[in-house]
Design an enzyme around this catalytic site. Structure first.
Site, PDB file in Angstrom:
ATOM      1  N   LEU A   1       0.885  -1.164   0.000  1.00  0.00           N
ATOM      2  CA  LEU A   1       0.000   0.000   0.000  1.00  0.00           C
ATOM      3  C   LEU A   1       0.919   1.209   0.000  1.00  0.00           C
ATOM      4  O   LEU A   1       1.886   1.244   0.774  1.00  0.00           O
ATOM      5  CB  LEU A   1      -0.865   0.040   1.266  1.00  0.00           C
ATOM      6  N   ASP A   2       0.649   2.192  -0.839  1.00  0.00           N
ATOM      7  CA  ASP A   2       1.571   3.320  -0.860  1.00  0.00           C
ATOM      8  C   ASP A   2       1.497   4.093   0.454  1.00  0.00           C
ATOM      9  O   ASP A   2       0.579   3.919   1.254  1.00  0.00           O
ATOM     10  CB  ASP A   2       1.360   4.196  -2.097  1.00  0.00           C
ATOM     11  N   GLU A   3       2.472   4.948   0.656  1.00  0.00           N
ATOM     12  CA  GLU A   3       2.657   5.612   1.949  1.00  0.00           C
ATOM     13  C   GLU A   3       1.419   6.375   2.407  1.00  0.00           C
ATOM     14  O   GLU A   3       1.071   6.370   3.587  1.00  0.00           O
ATOM     15  CB  GLU A   3       3.854   6.573   1.837  1.00  0.00           C
TER      16      GLU A   3
ATOM     17  N   SER B   1      -1.670   5.761   1.606  1.00  0.00           N
ATOM     18  CA  SER B   1      -2.860   4.917   1.695  1.00  0.00           C
ATOM     19  C   SER B   1      -2.846   4.135   3.003  1.00  0.00           C
ATOM     20  O   SER B   1      -1.808   3.983   3.634  1.00  0.00           O
ATOM     21  CB  SER B   1      -2.924   3.958   0.505  1.00  0.00           C
TER      22      SER B   1
END
Length: 200
Positions: free
Chosen positions: A51-53, A55
């Site tokens: 999950l990107d930072e 999110s």
């Protein structure tokens, strides 16, 4: 299905935490938050996907490398609740369902068809991080989007492509495994990992 003897966890990855246990980069190690601060995970643990930072939400970890690779390649459903800047239109939802053009590694890419619907009645969600500047004076809307691929920042790129940038992104489901009772930063051990999509 996971092999015996391996350990598995599900976590609620908080906003602004990287989907990794540590970094070999000294500056990054000083300035970023890592999964290792949430729990004393066993040796050999690895996240399944990312999950990107910016999110948040469901992230799975396992000591079974084969399982991690399988999940990343096998088209398992991933469902997200997405808060959008503006009141999304039916036309924009239809475009997301059919597939939209996004950039990926400098190339154009058409996303696969997806399940998208507007959320009128939101379930109880944790309060957004204060750093998320969600304007109180601008309208926002929520959708559920379920994808079977996992390109870098895919959901954010998709909603931007139809004119409704993502303000908040929460992954709530991977296959048949749900976020459920977890709150940001919480960790829950899973006895066994086996995946089926919700509509199977």
């Amino acid at each position: 299905m996971s092999e015996p003897g391996h350990l598995h966890f599900k976590i609620y990855k908080p906003f602004e935490m990287l989907s990794q246990l540590h970094s070999n980069d000294a500056k990054e190690s000083r300035n970023k938050r890592f999964l290792s601060e949430l729990y004393n995970f066993p040796d050999g643990i690895m996240p399944i996907g990312r999950l990107d930072e910016k999110s948040e939400g469901l992230l799975l970890l396992t000591t079974d490398g084969k399982l991690s690779d399988l999940v990343n390649r096998s088209g398992i459903e991933k469902e997200y609740y997405v808060q959008l800047d503006g009141e999304i239109t039916n036309e924009a939802i239809e475009l997301l369902q059919i597939g939209v053009e996004i950039g990926f590694h400098g190339k154009k890419y058409i996303t696969k068809s997806t399940m998208v619907h507007r959320l009128y009645n939101l379930p109880a969600l944790p309060e957004p991080d204060k750093k998320l500047r969600i304007g109180r004076h601008r309208p926002t809307s929520w959708i559920s989007i379920t994808i079977t691929e996992g390109k870098f920042r895919q959901v954010r790129k998709m909603t931007a492509a139809v004119g409704f940038p993502t303000l908040r992104l929460i992954r709530i489901r991977i296959g048949n495994i749900n976020l459920k009772e977890l709150i940001p930063g919480s960790v829950s051990r899973i006895k066994e990992l086996s995946f089926v999509n919700s509509n199977e």
